[in-house]
Design a protein around this motif. Structure first.
Motif: not given
Length: 124
Positions: A23-26, A37-43, A61-67
C-alpha cells in the motif's frame, strides 16, 4: 511458508508487513521502485499459493491496480497473476473473482492506449 507450519503467528505478521509495504509503494507512485513493487507482489502471490496469505488480500491489491490501470500498475497485476493466477483459478472459492479480474483487464486493454509491450504482458 515452511515456518508458518510450525509458528502460526508468524504468517499473519509477515502478511501484514507485506500488505502495508504494498500500500505504501502503491500510494507513493514512485516509478523508480518498480522492482520493489514487483518483488513485493510476487512474495504475496507465493504466500497465497502456500495458503499463508488470504486470497482476499491478493484481490484487494489487484483492485487497487485495476482502479489505476496504467504504467507500472499493469505490470504489477501481470506479475501477480503470473505468480498465483493458476492457483486462484483452480480454487473454487476464488475462481469467480479471478474471472472478474481477467474480464476487467481485457476490457481495459481494449479501451486504454497501452504500449505493445504492456499489451503482450496482459496477453501472456
Amino acid at each position: 511458508a515452511t515456518i508458518h507450519k510450525h509458528f502460526k503467528e508468524f504468517g499473519p505478521y509477515l502478511i501484514e508487513l507485506f500488505e502495508k509495504e504494498f500500500k505504501e509503494l502503491y500510494e507513493s507512485k514512485d516509478l523508480i521502485k518498480i522492482e520493489t513493487k514487483i518483488r513485493n507482489i510476487r512474495f504475496l502471490g507465493e504466500l497465497t499459493k502456500f495458503e499463508v496469505c488470504d486470497p482476499n488480500i491478493i484481490f484487494e491489491c489487484a483492485r487497487m491496480c485495476l482502479n489505476d490501470f496504467t504504467g507500472h500498475n499493469v505490470d504489477i497485476i501481470c506479475h501477480l497473476l503470473e505468480t498465483c493466477g493458476v492457483y486462484l483459478s483452480k480454487t473454487k472459492a476464488t475462481t469467480f473473482k479471478l474471472n472478474n479480474v481477467l474480464d476487467f483487464m481485457w476490457r481495459m486493454k481494449g479501451t486504454k492506449n497501452l504500449s505493445s509491450q504492456t499489451e503482450q504482458s496482459i496477453e501472456t
